[in-house]
Scaffold this motif. Structure first.
Motif: not given
Length: 645
Positions: A420-425
């Motif tokens: 439930q979370q993305s760490d992409r930039n």
């Protein structure tokens, strides 16, 4: 600088494969046998088997294999097959038969082009001993028009197998044309180094100019010589090199040493004197291949990733790019103008952003300059679409770290949804919608282009990339416009949506037909995502909010969004510049991908079916467990009964 060194040919192959072709009876087989055995053969078979020349026959000591061919119609297939595998082609004609010379320009050379055999060609006049001495022919006069028309011809030579005239030279020139080709380095017509060669040599010069004073000192020149040719230059030789340059080109040498202009002049001089191996040795020592690009061993290994993983630049690479930006922002105005950008990429084979999809994909100021954010956005797009190409260009402009340290592979998108979370930039948003819905206007507005007065249909994918500030945290957002006509083709692939972080569906809020088509597209795309396991968050965008909406627009779009379980449509007007924080909302939805994933009727049915199957399997397994326990109990009971009796 001294000459020397050896290199592998096409594809770094261990041998050079030379195919000999030409009309029948032009001396092909005699030429090959005489070169291989150093004796003239009295009897020659129709076609020779592959013939290997002695490894030490030429200075480069690269093995040469010669392939004989037949020009008869029945052997046409074999001839074509061999030509397509050739590193170089030797085309023969008979010196005593002018018709065979004419056939080179009327048949053989056009045929090589038709077959797309793009390798060096050496034209060889055989049987020189049979030419009538009363009619002398100037080879240069005869061949000059043909060489003007067919630039793939590397050289022309006449020979005689019978009299042993210039036989070894034929295959020496052919081998040399493979190992040290002229075409990538030098423009014969203009008599100048080709741009890509100049750019590579400029990069090499900068790498060797350790004190960055714009000239190679005697010590730097000597280090360069040792690296490339494994032998130091004597002080008198250094003086001699600089004198040669200064006599012809005064600005080629200054008080600090040999300038870039002088360095380039020296290489042009070597090439003009036929010493191409010198320049090729230098290029190869610095990792260049025959296309004057960095060879594969200079780049990161193939990137292993799932279709739903993307590639981003690391902080190391981004820090390097920020430093480079300010180094080349000569006027200090916070933007790279076109001339500054050309200067930055002057050590790369070409400016990688001069063509689609990178050209005009990022925001520019009124004077056409790229800000730091615009500059980094272009790199983010290039790394997303072609990570190895991106790293290659990083190296060209001076990135000195381990190539693999410049990029990172992101977590799988399906894991992002689970967590439930993305760490992409960097997020990629697919922009769907019918024609004239306002898709291009959204892309244009995102990168600061003015609103167009006239509608222009988009053909092929278009990209726009920019930085979105989420209150301190900056993310790069890539908008990819997908024309309505291309959707069917896109969804024909199983992995079509794997690299999509979020999709938006744009409709003209004043047109009911536009809304119905956008709703259909939304269902089609969402269904494809559900079926392939690449579900993604979706948003509906009601464009042209400055126009009167059609009668039931709000009810229709709200009902569909509620049915699918996604956010209510976002009204925008690109004409008025009212975007309702659209780009932030896109990034927010991409960062929390579980919140805006639509659920279609088909998807609900599929989930219900899986729940029923799982429940059935659970009952079956419980029943089986009961049966196993019962069987075990019966065995215990039976064993006791037997024991008691």
């Amino acid at each position: 600088m001294a000459g020397g060194g050896s290199a592998a040919g096409k594809g770094d192959a261990p041998t050079v494969r030379i195919v000999v072709a030409g009309d029948a009876k032009t001396g092909k087989s005699s030429l090959i046998l005489t070169a291989a055995t150093d004796t003239y053969p009295p009897n020659v078979p129709p076609v020779l088997p592959p013939t290997r020349l002695p490894d030490d026959i030429y200075p480069d000591k690269v093995p040469v294999t010669i392939i004989d061919t037949s020009s008869s119609p029945e052997n046409r297939g074999k001839l074509v097959e061999e030509l397509k595998k050739a590193d170089a082609v030797v085309l023969t004609y008979a010196c005593d038969k002018p018709a065979t010379l004419d056939r080179l320009s009327t048949f053989w050379l056009p045929e090589l082009r038709r077959l797309e055999v793009r390798v060096p060609v050496v034209v060889v006049g055989c049987m020189l001993d049979k030419r009538d001495e009363q009619y002398p022919v100037s080879l240069e006069q005869v061949m000059s028009p043909i060489m003007q028309q067919f630039r793939e011809i590397e050289t022309c030579i006449e020979c005689s197998a019978f009299r042993h005239i210039q036989i070894p030279e034929v295959f020496y020139y052919a081998q040399k044309a493979v190992l040290h080709p002229t075409a990538p380095l030098f423009d014969q017509e203009a008599q100048t180094l080709k741009p890509r060669c100049v750019r590579a040599l400029k990069r090499i010069f900068i790498l060797c100019d350790l004190d960055r004073d714009g000239a190679l000192s005697d010590a730097e020149l000597n280090d360069f010589q040792v690296k490339c040719f494994n032998a130091p230059l004597q002080p008198s030789e250094i003086v001699g090199v600089k004198r040669v340059v200064q006599e012809k080109l005064q600005e080629g040498v200054n008080e600090q040493g040999l300038t870039l202009t002088g360095f380039l002049f020296l290489h042009a001089l070597f090439i003009e004197k036929g010493r191409l191996e010198t320049t090729w040795t230098v290029l190869r020592k610095f990792g260049y291949n025959n296309e004057i690009r960095l060879s594969e061993d200079q780049l990161p290994p193939p990137i292993k990733r799932h279709p739903d993983q993307s590639v981003e630049l690391t902080n190391d690479a981004l820090d390097f790019l920020r430093r480079i930006f300010f180094t080349f922002d000569i006027d200090g105005d916070g933007a790279l103008r076109s001339n500054e950008l050309d200067d930055l990429f002057s050590t790369a084979p070409e400016n990688p952003w001069s063509d689609a999809p990178y050209k005009d994909a990022a925001e520019k100021d009124a004077l056409g300059g790229l800000s730091v954010d615009g500059f980094l956005s272009e790199w983010a797009l290039m790394t997303l679409l072609d990570p190895v190409y991106s790293v290659e260009n990083l190296i060209y402009i001076g990135y000195a770290g381990d190539p693999s340290s410049a990029i990172r592979v992101t977590r799988r998108r399906r894991l992002d949804r689970k967590k439930q979370q993305s760490d992409r930039n960097v997020y990629q948003c697919f922009v769907f919608g019918p024609k004239e819905a306002g898709k291009s206007a959204i892309l244009n507005s995102f990168i600061g282009r003015p609103f167009p007065e006239e509608y222009q249909s988009t053909t092929g994918d278009q990209y726009a990339v920019n930085v979105v500030d989420l209150g301190g945290a900056k993310k790069s957002l890539v908008l990819r416009e997908i024309p309505e006509d291309e959707v069917k083709k896109l969804l024909s692939s199983k992995d079509a949506l794997a690299d999509c972080d979020i999709a938006i569906f744009v409709h003209d809020s004043s047109c009911e037909a536009s809304w119905k088509r956008a709703a259909d597209l939304l269902v089609d795309v969402a269904s494809h995502g559900e079926a392939t396991g690449y579900e993604m968050p979706c948003l509906i965008v009601a464009a042209k909010d400055d126009l009167e909406p059609y009668l039931t627009e709000i009810q229709d779009s709200t009902r569909v969004s509620q049915d699918l379980g996604i956010e209510a449509p976002i009204p925008i007007s690109t004409k008025l510049g009212d975007f309702s924080n659209l780009f932030r909302r896109i990034v927010n939805a991409a960062e929390h991908p579980h919140l805006s994933i639509p659920e279609t009727e088909a998807g609900r049915s599929r989930k219900q079916y899986h729940r029923l199957v799982n429940r059935s399997l659970m009952f079956v397994s419980v029943g089986a467990a009961v049966a196993v326990v019962g069987l075990a109990a019966y065995r215990v009971y039976a064993a006791r009964k037997n024991a008691s009796s």
